[in-house]
Scaffold this motif. Structure first.
Motif, mmCIF file in Angstrom:
data_model
loop_
_atom_site.group_PDB
_atom_site.id
_atom_site.type_symbol
_atom_site.label_atom_id
_atom_site.label_comp_id
_atom_site.label_asym_id
_atom_site.label_seq_id
_atom_site.Cartn_x
_atom_site.Cartn_y
_atom_site.Cartn_z
ATOM 1 N N VAL A 154 0.849 -1.192 0.000
ATOM 2 C CA VAL A 154 0.000 0.000 0.000
ATOM 3 C C VAL A 154 0.885 1.243 0.000
ATOM 4 C CG1 VAL A 154 -1.732 1.299 1.276
ATOM 5 C CG2 VAL A 154 -1.859 -1.188 1.198
ATOM 6 N N VAL A 155 0.667 2.110 -0.993
ATOM 7 C CA VAL A 155 1.343 3.400 -1.074
ATOM 8 C C VAL A 155 0.244 4.452 -1.109
ATOM 9 C CG1 VAL A 155 2.870 4.869 -2.421
ATOM 10 C CG2 VAL A 155 3.280 2.404 -2.359
ATOM 11 N N GLY A 156 0.114 5.184 -0.028
ATOM 12 C CA GLY A 156 -0.982 6.150 0.064
ATOM 13 C C GLY A 156 -2.302 5.419 0.117
ATOM 14 N N GLU A 157 -3.114 5.605 -0.917
ATOM 15 C CA GLU A 157 -4.396 4.909 -0.998
ATOM 16 C C GLU A 157 -4.394 3.877 -2.111
ATOM 17 O OE1 GLU A 157 -7.611 7.671 -1.244
ATOM 18 O OE2 GLU A 157 -6.986 8.743 0.558
ATOM 19 N N CYS A 158 -3.232 3.628 -2.692
ATOM 20 C CA CYS A 158 -3.126 2.705 -3.823
ATOM 21 C C CYS A 158 -2.433 1.415 -3.402
ATOM 22 C CB CYS A 158 -2.328 3.333 -4.957
ATOM 23 S SG CYS A 158 -3.064 4.832 -5.600
ATOM 24 N N LEU A 159 -2.804 0.342 -4.034
ATOM 25 C CA LEU A 159 -2.157 -0.938 -3.831
ATOM 26 C C LEU A 159 -1.260 -1.186 -5.035
ATOM 27 C CD1 LEU A 159 -2.059 -3.395 -1.942
ATOM 28 C CD2 LEU A 159 -3.823 -4.422 -3.356
ATOM 29 N N VAL A 160 0.026 -1.326 -4.798
ATOM 30 C CA VAL A 160 1.005 -1.467 -5.869
ATOM 31 C C VAL A 160 1.717 -2.804 -5.694
ATOM 32 C CG1 VAL A 160 2.978 -0.354 -6.983
ATOM 33 C CG2 VAL A 160 1.364 1.022 -5.690
ATOM 34 N N HIS A 161 2.019 -3.460 -6.793
ATOM 35 C CA HIS A 161 2.800 -4.692 -6.732
ATOM 36 C C HIS A 161 4.265 -4.337 -6.929
ATOM 37 C CE1 HIS A 161 -0.433 -7.655 -6.542
ATOM 38 N NE2 HIS A 161 -1.138 -6.773 -7.256
ATOM 39 N N LEU A 162 5.070 -4.650 -5.913
ATOM 40 C CA LEU A 162 6.496 -4.333 -5.929
ATOM 41 C C LEU A 162 7.302 -5.613 -5.740
ATOM 42 C CD1 LEU A 162 6.482 -1.224 -3.549
ATOM 43 C CD2 LEU A 162 6.629 -1.204 -6.043
ATOM 44 N N PRO A 163 8.562 -5.578 -6.154
ATOM 45 C CA PRO A 163 9.415 -6.747 -5.889
ATOM 46 C C PRO A 163 9.519 -7.006 -4.382
ATOM 47 C CG PRO A 163 10.492 -5.228 -7.412
ATOM 48 C CD PRO A 163 9.259 -4.553 -6.923
ATOM 49 N N ARG A 164 9.591 -8.269 -4.025
ATOM 50 C CA ARG A 164 9.586 -8.652 -2.617
ATOM 51 C C ARG A 164 10.720 -7.994 -1.838
ATOM 52 N NH1 ARG A 164 11.178 -14.187 -0.689
ATOM 53 N NH2 ARG A 164 11.037 -14.615 -2.890
ATOM 54 N N GLU A 165 11.909 -7.908 -2.433
ATOM 55 C CA GLU A 165 13.049 -7.307 -1.740
ATOM 56 C C GLU A 165 12.788 -5.832 -1.412
ATOM 57 O OE1 GLU A 165 13.491 -8.915 -4.775
ATOM 58 O OE2 GLU A 165 14.036 -10.816 -3.832
ATOM 59 N N GLU A 166 12.169 -5.131 -2.350
ATOM 60 C CA GLU A 166 11.868 -3.716 -2.121
ATOM 61 C C GLU A 166 10.838 -3.552 -1.001
ATOM 62 O OE1 GLU A 166 10.174 0.232 -4.426
ATOM 63 O OE2 GLU A 166 10.838 -1.474 -5.635
ATOM 64 N N VAL A 167 9.851 -4.429 -0.978
ATOM 65 C CA VAL A 167 8.847 -4.372 0.085
ATOM 66 C C VAL A 167 9.507 -4.636 1.433
ATOM 67 C CG1 VAL A 167 6.782 -5.496 1.016
ATOM 68 C CG2 VAL A 167 6.914 -4.953 -1.419
#
Length: 117
Positions: free
Chosen positions: A56-69
């Motif tokens: 979750v970034v702000g009010e959006c759900l974003v798919h990010l690489p696991r390492e970055e999360v």
């Protein structure tokens, strides 16, 4: 026993410090809860087999690489821990001021004043 103006000011200051201390204690409790949530989220992310993880970034759900999360979660956890340390430092300062005022007021009023919780 007469209450002088300076005595009343000390009592008022003690009361304000006590209220502020309770507010800071509530903030620390909330920060610790947030830290626990982040630790749990980090553990869940490690268990996932997917290469991308919803974040979750702000009010959006974003798919990010696991390492970055994992990095973002750790950074958020570190920030919360630093904020908690800062608040706990403020609490120590307030407690010291309260102890000083308590000693002065008990010296003046003895058992006719109650400054305990």
């Amino acid at each position: 026993m007469d209450v002088r103006l300076e005595d009343q000011q000390k009592i008022n200051t003690f009361s304000r410090l006590n209220t502020r201390l309770h507010e800071l204690e509530a903030q620390v409790a909330a920060k610790k809860k947030d830290a626990e949530d982040l630790e749990e989220a980090g553990a869940e992310v490690m268990l996932l087999d997917d290469e991308t993880v919803p974040y979750v970034v702000g009010e959006c759900l974003v798919h990010l690489p696991r390492e970055e999360v994992e990095e973002r979660l750790q950074a958020a956890l570190d920030e919360i821990q630093e904020e908690t340390k800062g608040i706990e430092g403020q609490m120590r300062g307030i407690k010291a001021q309260m102890q000083e005022l308590k000693a002065q007021l008990y010296a003046r009023f003895g058992s006719s004043i109650n400054l305990e919780e």
